[in-house]
Design an enzyme around this catalytic site. Structure first.
Site, PDB file in Angstrom:
ATOM      1  N   ASP A   1      31.958  38.610  38.887  1.00 50.73           N
ATOM      2  CA  ASP A   1      31.632  38.749  40.317  1.00 50.73           C
ATOM      3  C   ASP A   1      32.808  39.403  41.045  1.00 50.73           C
ATOM      4  O   ASP A   1      33.891  38.824  41.117  1.00 50.73           O
ATOM      5  CB  ASP A   1      31.344  37.364  40.916  1.00 50.73           C
ATOM      6  CG  ASP A   1      30.788  37.434  42.330  1.00 50.73           C
ATOM      7  OD1 ASP A   1      31.105  38.396  43.064  1.00 50.73           O
ATOM      8  OD2 ASP A   1      30.039  36.516  42.722  1.00 50.73           O
TER       9      ASP A   1
ATOM     10  N   HIS B   1      27.830  39.592  41.060  1.00 51.34           N
ATOM     11  CA  HIS B   1      27.410  38.850  42.245  1.00 51.34           C
ATOM     12  C   HIS B   1      25.893  38.650  42.274  1.00 51.34           C
ATOM     13  O   HIS B   1      25.405  37.615  42.709  1.00 51.34           O
ATOM     14  CB  HIS B   1      27.894  39.578  43.508  1.00 51.34           C
ATOM     15  CG  HIS B   1      27.874  38.727  44.739  1.00 51.34           C
ATOM     16  ND1 HIS B   1      28.574  37.537  44.835  1.00 51.34           N
ATOM     17  CD2 HIS B   1      27.240  38.880  45.936  1.00 51.34           C
ATOM     18  CE1 HIS B   1      28.363  36.995  46.027  1.00 51.34           C
ATOM     19  NE2 HIS B   1      27.565  37.786  46.713  1.00 51.34           N
TER      20      HIS B   1
ATOM     21  N   ASP C   1      43.505  25.902  55.606  1.00 50.91           N
ATOM     22  CA  ASP C   1      42.935  26.113  54.252  1.00 50.91           C
ATOM     23  C   ASP C   1      41.777  27.114  54.232  1.00 50.91           C
ATOM     24  O   ASP C   1      41.014  27.157  53.264  1.00 50.91           O
ATOM     25  CB  ASP C   1      42.431  24.793  53.640  1.00 50.91           C
ATOM     26  CG  ASP C   1      43.566  23.853  53.279  1.00 50.91           C
ATOM     27  OD1 ASP C   1      44.672  24.358  53.030  1.00 50.91           O
ATOM     28  OD2 ASP C   1      43.352  22.634  53.255  1.00 50.91           O
TER      29      ASP C   1
ATOM     30  N   SER D   1      25.211  33.468  47.714  1.00 45.35           N
ATOM     31  CA  SER D   1      26.239  34.086  48.537  1.00 45.35           C
ATOM     32  C   SER D   1      26.321  33.369  49.898  1.00 45.35           C
ATOM     33  O   SER D   1      26.476  32.150  49.931  1.00 45.35           O
ATOM     34  CB  SER D   1      25.927  35.587  48.664  1.00 45.35           C
ATOM     35  OG  SER D   1      27.051  36.308  49.088  1.00 45.35           O
TER      36      SER D   1
END
Length: 255
Positions: A208, A236, A185, A103
């Site tokens: 996830d 996740h 972006d 993560s």
């Protein structure tokens, strides 16, 4: 082998880490938002091969037992964590080491691998992203209020931090990471991915709810020679939920 727990001064803060194993291959585990070695990597600290690996799990500044200082989220918090992580391993006298980042810890690991190519042996990331989209901001705002979290996820963090610090730090994190969406972006570290030269393994849980699969595919596409593994039932926290499969895949890659 037992798991030792200690603190060491790095970049003006006292960083807490856990260490186990006596293998020649050093591995650093990098936790996610609000995470610590203790809350995020139990099955890895316990079950990774202690003969092959020396496993270190750290608490980034402001998380776990690396308090004080309190956690904050300046624009460069991922860069700061990457420098802290690498400097911690050097302070522990590891000349070269691999990174396993989950993560937020995955984002930190990507930056560290790009910035310190001579120090990083191999890289494993899961649940990570190199940019923040408007859809991501919507997802993050969905977890802003910790009172809505499941008891299972909430309980260890409340025990670690107390409710106030846990709740306030989660809100501050949502604000801090959402700011990246204002970049062109939504960039966090996209421009660094081509600089990653070490063997890289990206794992992604197809279920996830926090990190859409497009992020894993983007990272895979922009790190030359990287490998991508999709886990159909993975969410996740796939390294906790499917610890045995995860540890086996990762150990085979690190060998």
């Amino acid at each position: 082998t037992s798991i030792t727990s200690a603190k060491i001064q790095v970049n003006g803060v006292h960083l807490h880490y856990q260490q186990t194993g006596e293998g020649s291959h050093a591995v650093l585990l990098l936790p996610g938002m609000l995470g610590s070695g203790q809350t995020d990597f139990g099955p890895q600290l316990k079950s990774m091969n202690k003969q092959l690996f020396t496993v270190v799990a750290w608490d980034p500044r402001g998380y776990g037992k690396s308090i004080p200082p309190s956690r904050d989220f300046p624009p460069d918090f991922f860069e700061r964590d990457a420098k802290d992580a690498v400097d911690l391993m050097q302070a522990l006298k590891f000349k070269k080491f691999s990174l396993l980042g989950w993560s937020d810890g995955g984002i930190t690991a990507l930056i560290a691998a790009a910035r310190y190519p001579n120090l990083i042996h191999k890289l494993v990331v899961w649940g990570a992203n190199a940019s923040v989209t408007q859809e991501d901001v919507r997802i993050y705002n969905g977890i802003r209020d910790v009172s809505k979290w499941s008891e299972k996820v909430k309980k260890p963090l409340e025990e670690l931090y107390g409710h106030k610090y846990f709740a306030e730090t989660c809100e501050a994190w949502v604000d801090g990471i959402s700011r990246f969406a204002e970049n062109s972006d939504g960039n966090i570290c996209q421009q660094l991915l081509p600089d990653i030269k070490c063997p890289t393994f990206i794992i992604h849980g197809e279920k996830d709810p926090l990190v859409p699969q497009a992020h894993a595919e983007y990272i895979h596409k922009h790190i030359k020679g990287s490998r991508l593994l999709l886990m159909p039932e993975g969410k996740h926290n796939l390294h906790l939920r499917f610890a045995k499969d995860f540890n086996r895949e990762v150990e085979n890659f690190l060998r």
